[in-house]
Motif scaffolding. Structure first.
Motif, PDB file in Angstrom:
ATOM      1  N   GLY A  12     107.377  27.405  40.417  1.00 28.23           N
ATOM      2  CA  GLY A  12     106.205  26.966  41.183  1.00 28.23           C
ATOM      3  C   GLY A  12     105.620  28.068  42.038  1.00 28.23           C
ATOM      4  N   VAL A  13     106.487  28.800  42.725  1.00 29.76           N
ATOM      5  CA  VAL A  13     106.018  29.915  43.564  1.00 29.76           C
ATOM      6  C   VAL A  13     105.359  30.996  42.705  1.00 29.76           C
ATOM      7  CG1 VAL A  13     106.798  31.793  45.072  1.00 29.76           C
ATOM      8  CG2 VAL A  13     107.617  29.460  45.448  1.00 29.76           C
ATOM      9  N   LEU A  14     105.948  31.290  41.544  1.00 26.42           N
ATOM     10  CA  LEU A  14     105.359  32.293  40.653  1.00 26.42           C
ATOM     11  C   LEU A  14     103.991  31.846  40.123  1.00 26.42           C
ATOM     12  CD1 LEU A  14     108.505  33.467  38.653  1.00 26.42           C
ATOM     13  CD2 LEU A  14     107.234  34.746  40.402  1.00 26.42           C
ATOM     14  N   VAL A  15     103.856  30.582  39.786  1.00 19.93           N
ATOM     15  CA  VAL A  15     102.567  30.067  39.308  1.00 19.93           C
ATOM     16  C   VAL A  15     101.520  30.140  40.416  1.00 19.93           C
ATOM     17  CG1 VAL A  15     101.366  27.978  38.524  1.00 19.93           C
ATOM     18  CG2 VAL A  15     103.528  28.635  37.474  1.00 19.93           C
ATOM     19  N   ILE A  16     101.896  29.767  41.631  1.00 19.70           N
ATOM     20  CA  ILE A  16     100.964  29.858  42.763  1.00 19.70           C
ATOM     21  C   ILE A  16     100.567  31.306  43.010  1.00 19.70           C
ATOM     22  CG2 ILE A  16     100.766  29.569  45.273  1.00 19.70           C
ATOM     23  CD1 ILE A  16     102.455  27.011  44.945  1.00 19.70           C
ATOM     24  N   ALA A  17     101.528  32.211  42.958  1.00 20.84           N
ATOM     25  CA  ALA A  17     101.222  33.633  43.162  1.00 20.84           C
ATOM     26  C   ALA A  17     100.293  34.154  42.067  1.00 20.84           C
ATOM     27  CB  ALA A  17     102.510  34.451  43.187  1.00 20.84           C
ATOM     28  N   PHE A  18     100.536  33.757  40.834  1.00 21.77           N
ATOM     29  CA  PHE A  18      99.662  34.178  39.736  1.00 21.77           C
ATOM     30  C   PHE A  18      98.254  33.612  39.929  1.00 21.77           C
ATOM     31  CE2 PHE A  18      97.857  33.418  35.489  1.00 21.77           C
ATOM     32  CZ  PHE A  18      97.711  34.742  35.079  1.00 21.77           C
ATOM     33  N   GLY A  19      98.163  32.361  40.316  1.00 22.37           N
ATOM     34  CA  GLY A  19      96.851  31.746  40.561  1.00 22.37           C
ATOM     35  C   GLY A  19      96.110  32.449  41.686  1.00 22.37           C
ATOM     36  N   ALA A  20      96.817  32.796  42.750  1.00 27.08           N
ATOM     37  CA  ALA A  20      96.187  33.524  43.857  1.00 27.08           C
ATOM     38  C   ALA A  20      95.718  34.896  43.393  1.00 27.08           C
ATOM     39  CB  ALA A  20      97.164  33.664  45.024  1.00 27.08           C
ATOM     40  N   TYR A  21      96.522  35.581  42.589  1.00 26.34           N
ATOM     41  CA  TYR A  21      96.141  36.893  42.058  1.00 26.34           C
ATOM     42  C   TYR A  21      94.885  36.773  41.195  1.00 26.34           C
ATOM     43  CZ  TYR A  21      96.105  40.928  38.991  1.00 26.34           C
ATOM     44  OH  TYR A  21      95.707  42.016  38.269  1.00 26.34           O
ATOM     45  N   VAL A  22      94.860  35.813  40.307  1.00 30.43           N
ATOM     46  CA  VAL A  22      93.693  35.629  39.436  1.00 30.43           C
ATOM     47  C   VAL A  22      92.462  35.289  40.271  1.00 30.43           C
ATOM     48  CG1 VAL A  22      92.698  34.173  37.627  1.00 30.43           C
ATOM     49  CG2 VAL A  22      95.030  35.026  37.400  1.00 30.43           C
ATOM     50  N   MET A  23      92.628  34.454  41.277  1.00 31.52           N
ATOM     51  CA  MET A  23      91.495  34.088  42.110  1.00 31.52           C
ATOM     52  C   MET A  23      90.942  35.307  42.850  1.00 31.52           C
ATOM     53  SD  MET A  23      91.131  31.298  45.176  1.00 31.52           S
ATOM     54  CE  MET A  23      92.049  32.243  46.359  1.00 31.52           C
ATOM     55  N   VAL A  24      91.812  36.095  43.432  1.00 30.48           N
ATOM     56  CA  VAL A  24      91.368  37.255  44.210  1.00 30.48           C
ATOM     57  C   VAL A  24      90.720  38.307  43.314  1.00 30.48           C
ATOM     58  CG1 VAL A  24      92.192  39.173  45.645  1.00 30.48           C
ATOM     59  CG2 VAL A  24      92.987  36.861  46.084  1.00 30.48           C
ATOM     60  N   THR A  25      91.205  38.442  42.087  1.00 32.17           N
ATOM     61  CA  THR A  25      90.679  39.493  41.207  1.00 32.17           C
ATOM     62  C   THR A  25      89.465  39.052  40.395  1.00 32.17           C
ATOM     63  OG1 THR A  25      92.251  38.904  39.468  1.00 32.17           O
ATOM     64  CG2 THR A  25      92.896  40.662  41.012  1.00 32.17           C
ATOM     65  N   THR A  26      89.211  37.751  40.265  1.00 29.71           N
ATOM     66  CA  THR A  26      88.094  37.305  39.425  1.00 29.71           C
ATOM     67  C   THR A  26      86.975  36.602  40.183  1.00 29.71           C
ATOM     68  OG1 THR A  26      89.181  35.205  38.906  1.00 29.71           O
ATOM     69  CG2 THR A  26      89.568  37.055  37.398  1.00 29.71           C
ATOM     70  N   VAL A  27      87.253  36.084  41.360  1.00 27.51           N
ATOM     71  CA  VAL A  27      86.236  35.365  42.128  1.00 27.51           C
ATOM     72  C   VAL A  27      85.686  36.294  43.193  1.00 27.51           C
ATOM     73  CG1 VAL A  27      85.818  33.374  43.632  1.00 27.51           C
ATOM     74  CG2 VAL A  27      87.394  33.160  41.709  1.00 27.51           C
ATOM     75  N   ARG A  28      84.354  36.319  43.277  1.00 28.22           N
ATOM     76  CA  ARG A  28      83.732  37.156  44.306  1.00 28.22           C
ATOM     77  C   ARG A  28      84.163  36.673  45.689  1.00 28.22           C
ATOM     78  NH1 ARG A  28      78.279  36.324  41.513  1.00 28.22           N
ATOM     79  NH2 ARG A  28      78.210  34.733  43.099  1.00 28.22           N
ATOM     80  N   PRO A  29      84.362  37.600  46.624  1.00 28.89           N
ATOM     81  CA  PRO A  29      84.869  37.219  47.960  1.00 28.89           C
ATOM     82  C   PRO A  29      84.009  36.165  48.668  1.00 28.89           C
ATOM     83  CG  PRO A  29      85.002  39.583  47.682  1.00 28.89           C
ATOM     84  CD  PRO A  29      84.279  39.057  46.475  1.00 28.89           C
ATOM     85  N   ASN A  30      82.691  36.220  48.488  1.00 26.65           N
ATOM     86  CA  ASN A  30      81.852  35.232  49.174  1.00 26.65           C
ATOM     87  C   ASN A  30      81.970  33.844  48.552  1.00 26.65           C
ATOM     88  OD1 ASN A  30      80.526  35.908  46.811  1.00 26.65           O
ATOM     89  ND2 ASN A  30      78.498  35.828  47.726  1.00 26.65           N
TER      90      ASN A  30
END
Length: 144
Positions: A12-30
């Motif tokens: 679960g922690v690894l999936v959350i970390a992966f999701g956070a990584y994907v979000m930070v790298t693919t979604v514009r900060p705004n």
């Protein structure tokens, strides 16, 4: 059992970390705050509205369970969950359609009417199941 829990927590922690990584790298900060707001709203809607409603209906059905057969209760509970989740999924489309879009082909249908039709069909299914269950109860002894 303890090993299974540890494995599940780590996964679960690894999936959350992966999701956070994907979000930070693919979604514009705004756009991240909008996404976070939407996710928080979904959790609140689920935990504050959908879950208490389903639990309340389940408690009422348990009381009715003394007079209804198990299969009828299962159908009613499934329809309640299905109708609730369907409403939660369609309500954003209804709101977006009400606010209007720049492109009319994005939301081309009358989602409110369609939701009412599907919910009406679900209510008819429940009514039919309850009628059949009541008739069967009168004709045969209750075995579940």
């Amino acid at each position: 059992m303890k090993v299974a829990r540890i494995v599940l927590v780590v996964v679960g922690v690894l999936v959350i970390a992966f999701g956070a990584y994907v979000m930070v790298t693919t979604v514009r900060p705004n756009r991240i705050w909008g996404l976070a707001t939407w996710l928080l709203g979904a959790v609140i809607l689920h935990d504050a509205i959908l879950s208490p409603f389903v639990v309340a209906v389940g408690l009422l059905l348990r009381r009715a369970g003394r007079t209804l057969r198990v299969w009828a209760l299962v159908v009613v509970q499934a329809v309640v969950v299905l109708g609730s989740v369907l409403a939660l999924v369609v309500l954003p489309e209804i709101a977006a359609k009400a606010h209007g879009t720049k492109n009319d082909t994005v939301l081309p249908f009358d989602y409110g009417l369609r939701l009412l039709v599907v919910e009406g069909v679900l209510v008819l299914v429940v009514a039919a199941v309850l009628v059949v269950a009541a008739r069967r109860r009168r004709t045969t002894p209750s075995t579940g």
